[in-house]
Design a protein around this motif. Structure first.
Motif, PDB file in Angstrom:
ATOM      1  N   ILE A 189      -3.741  -7.819  -2.619  1.00  0.00           N
ATOM      2  CA  ILE A 189      -4.202  -6.613  -3.302  1.00  0.00           C
ATOM      3  C   ILE A 189      -3.826  -6.732  -4.771  1.00  0.00           C
ATOM      4  O   ILE A 189      -2.728  -7.203  -5.110  1.00  0.00           O
ATOM      5  CB  ILE A 189      -3.556  -5.356  -2.690  1.00  0.00           C
ATOM      6  CG1 ILE A 189      -4.165  -5.059  -1.323  1.00  0.00           C
ATOM      7  CG2 ILE A 189      -3.735  -4.148  -3.603  1.00  0.00           C
ATOM      8  CD1 ILE A 189      -3.552  -3.856  -0.638  1.00  0.00           C
ATOM      9  N   THR A 212      -8.487  -9.689   1.670  1.00  0.00           N
ATOM     10  CA  THR A 212      -7.676  -8.478   1.785  1.00  0.00           C
ATOM     11  C   THR A 212      -6.192  -8.769   2.017  1.00  0.00           C
ATOM     12  O   THR A 212      -5.391  -7.844   2.103  1.00  0.00           O
ATOM     13  CB  THR A 212      -8.200  -7.579   2.914  1.00  0.00           C
ATOM     14  OG1 THR A 212      -8.305  -8.349   4.120  1.00  0.00           O
ATOM     15  CG2 THR A 212      -9.578  -7.028   2.573  1.00  0.00           C
ATOM     16  N   SER A 224      -0.548  -8.282   1.154  1.00  0.00           N
ATOM     17  CA  SER A 224      -0.776  -7.068   1.929  1.00  0.00           C
ATOM     18  C   SER A 224      -0.586  -7.337   3.413  1.00  0.00           C
ATOM     19  O   SER A 224      -1.192  -8.250   3.969  1.00  0.00           O
ATOM     20  CB  SER A 224      -2.197  -6.545   1.684  1.00  0.00           C
ATOM     21  OG  SER A 224      -2.473  -5.418   2.486  1.00  0.00           O
ATOM     22  N   THR A 278      -5.965   1.311 -10.099  1.00  0.00           N
ATOM     23  CA  THR A 278      -7.365   0.984  -9.851  1.00  0.00           C
ATOM     24  C   THR A 278      -7.422  -0.414  -9.263  1.00  0.00           C
ATOM     25  O   THR A 278      -7.047  -1.389  -9.931  1.00  0.00           O
ATOM     26  CB  THR A 278      -8.195   1.025 -11.152  1.00  0.00           C
ATOM     27  OG1 THR A 278      -8.120   2.332 -11.714  1.00  0.00           O
ATOM     28  CG2 THR A 278      -9.659   0.672 -10.868  1.00  0.00           C
ATOM     29  N   GLU A 279      -7.861  -0.524  -8.014  1.00  0.00           N
ATOM     30  CA  GLU A 279      -7.905  -1.828  -7.361  1.00  0.00           C
ATOM     31  C   GLU A 279      -9.111  -2.627  -7.829  1.00  0.00           C
ATOM     32  O   GLU A 279     -10.199  -2.089  -8.023  1.00  0.00           O
ATOM     33  CB  GLU A 279      -7.950  -1.658  -5.843  1.00  0.00           C
ATOM     34  CG  GLU A 279      -7.840  -2.992  -5.097  1.00  0.00           C
ATOM     35  CD  GLU A 279      -7.765  -2.837  -3.595  1.00  0.00           C
ATOM     36  OE1 GLU A 279      -7.748  -3.875  -2.902  1.00  0.00           O
ATOM     37  OE2 GLU A 279      -7.723  -1.688  -3.109  1.00  0.00           O
ATOM     38  N   GLY A 286      -4.665  -4.988  -9.012  1.00  0.00           N
ATOM     39  CA  GLY A 286      -5.377  -4.059  -9.868  1.00  0.00           C
ATOM     40  C   GLY A 286      -4.552  -3.652 -11.074  1.00  0.00           C
ATOM     41  O   GLY A 286      -3.520  -4.262 -11.382  1.00  0.00           O
ATOM     42  N   HIS A 307     -11.375  -6.310  -7.058  1.00  0.00           N
ATOM     43  CA  HIS A 307     -11.695  -7.116  -5.883  1.00  0.00           C
ATOM     44  C   HIS A 307     -12.325  -8.461  -6.256  1.00  0.00           C
ATOM     45  O   HIS A 307     -12.954  -8.598  -7.295  1.00  0.00           O
ATOM     46  CB  HIS A 307     -12.667  -6.362  -4.971  1.00  0.00           C
ATOM     47  CG  HIS A 307     -12.145  -5.050  -4.490  1.00  0.00           C
ATOM     48  ND1 HIS A 307     -11.388  -4.918  -3.345  1.00  0.00           N
ATOM     49  CD2 HIS A 307     -12.264  -3.794  -5.003  1.00  0.00           C
ATOM     50  CE1 HIS A 307     -11.067  -3.654  -3.170  1.00  0.00           C
ATOM     51  NE2 HIS A 307     -11.583  -2.950  -4.157  1.00  0.00           N
ATOM     52  N   LYS A 346       0.825  -1.211   0.000  1.00  0.00           N
ATOM     53  CA  LYS A 346       0.000   0.000   0.000  1.00  0.00           C
ATOM     54  C   LYS A 346       0.861   1.264   0.000  1.00  0.00           C
ATOM     55  O   LYS A 346       0.472   2.290  -0.551  1.00  0.00           O
ATOM     56  CB  LYS A 346      -0.940  -0.007   1.194  1.00  0.00           C
ATOM     57  CG  LYS A 346      -2.037  -1.058   1.104  1.00  0.00           C
ATOM     58  CD  LYS A 346      -2.967  -0.983   2.302  1.00  0.00           C
ATOM     59  CE  LYS A 346      -4.065  -2.023   2.202  1.00  0.00           C
ATOM     60  NZ  LYS A 346      -4.976  -1.992   3.379  1.00  0.00           N
TER      61      LYS A 346
END
Length: 268
Positions: free
Chosen positions: A49, A46, A66, A34-35, A51, A37, A23
Motif C-alpha cells: 500500500i 495489494t 499490507s 490518498t492511496e 500514497g 495504485h 491499514k
C-alpha cells in the motif's frame, strides 16, 4: 521496556493476526491519506500500500506491506508477500516523493517476497535489487519501521533507510528460524532453539547497530491497545524526521551509505 522476553514469544506477538497493520495505522498516525495504485508496468499489487499523506501538517509519502486479519483479507493481499509489481509500485512512489521533495516513510511487515513461478518470471530478484539500488541514492529522508515480521529481501526492499525503527516485539532476519534450523541442522523442529541464537529481536538488533530505535509497545503487544501503539509510532516518527531534517539534502544518500557500510564492522 522489556529486553529479556524470549524471542519465540516476540515472534508470536509479531505474527498475531490482530496486530495493527498498515491499514489500521495510517488513519491513527497520518492525515489526508490518498492511496496511489499500480506500477505503470504490469499490475496493481495489494500486498503493498502506498500514497501521500501529512504528519504534523507536512506532506510525506507512506509505503508499506499490507497484511489481513482474516483468511479472506490475507488471500487478497497474498499474506503480505509482494510480487515484483508491488516493489515496482513502491519504487515509483519513492521516485515521485523525491521529485516533490517529500520524506518517505516505509512500514515493513512481511514474511518475505512471494516466491511463485509467476513472480520469478516477472523479475522478482531484479525488482528487489532495483529497490535496494535506488533507495540507497534517494535525495530525501527515508525512515523505515519494522512493525511485525521483517523477512529477508522482501523486507529489505523497503528498509534501505537513513533511520530504521523497530517495534519492541517485531522480528527482523535474513531467514525464518524454521528455515535456519532446516539448513543448518537439517531439522526444522529446532526452530525455537534457532530463534534464540539468531539475534532477531529489536534489542539484539539495536545492540548490533542494524536498527536505530526501539519503539515501546503496550505490555503484551500492540494488538492489546492500538491507540497507544500508534501514538508511540507517531512520536518516534516525528523525532526521526526532525533529526533527518538537520542533514543537508546533498548528504542524505551518503548518510544512508555510511549507515549500511558500518553493519558488520567489529573491533578486537
Amino acid at each position: 521496556m522489556n529486553d529479556t522476553l524470549d524471542p519465540n514469544i516476540r515472534m508470536e506477538i509479531a505474527k498475531n493476526k490482530q496486530r495493527p497493520n498498515i491499514k489500521d495505522l495510517i488513519p491513527l498516525i497520518f492525515k489526508d491519506f490518498t492511496e496511489l495504485h499500480g506500477d505503470r508496468f504490469y499490475a496493481e499489487d495489494t500486498a503493498i500500500i502506498g500514497g501521500i499523506a501529512t504528519i504534523s501538517g507536512k506532506p510525506i509519502t507512506v509505503i508499506g506491506h499490507s497484511k489481513g486479519k482474516t483468511v479472506t483479507e490475507n488471500i487478497k493481499c497474498n499474506f503480505g508477500m509482494p510480487q515484483p509489481e508491488g516493489y515496482r509500485k513502491a519504487l515509483r512512489l519513492m521516485k515521485q516523493a523525491e521529485k516533490f521533495n517529500r520524506p518517505i516513510i516505509c512500514f515493513v511487515d512481511t514474511p518475505g517476497a512471494h516466491c511463485g513461478v509467476g513472480a520469478e518470471e516477472r523479475g522478482q530478484g531484479e525488482a528487489i535489487a532495483r529497490n535496494l539500488l535506488e533507495m540507497s541514492s534517494l535525495s530525501v529522508p527515508v525512515v523505515s519501521i519494522i512493525t511485525g515480521e521483517g523477512g529477508s529481501g522482501g523486507a529489505l526492499a523497503l528498509a534501505v533507510a537513513n533511520e530504521v525503527l523497530m517495534l519492541e516485539n517485531a522480528v527482523y532476519s535474513v531467514i525464518s528460524p524454521r528455515g535456519f534450523a532446516s539448513i543448518l541442522w537439517k531439522d526444522a523442529s529446532r526452530d525455537k532453539e534457532a530463534a534464540r541464537i539468531m539475534k532477531i529481536t529489536s534489542y539484539d538488533l539495536l545492540e548490533l547497530g542494524i536498527i536505530d530505535v526501539v519503539i515501546e509497545e503496550p505490555i503484551g503487544g500492540g494488538h492489546l491497545d492500538k491507540t497507544i501503539y500508534a501514538k508511540n509510532i507517531k512520536e518516534a516518527l516525528k523525532k526521526s524526521l526532525a533529526r533527518l531534517k538537520k542533514i543537508p539534502k546533498e548528504e542524505l544518500a551518503q548518510h544512508r551509505y555510511n549507515k549500511f557500510r558500518k553493519i558488520g564492522d567489529f573491533a578486537d
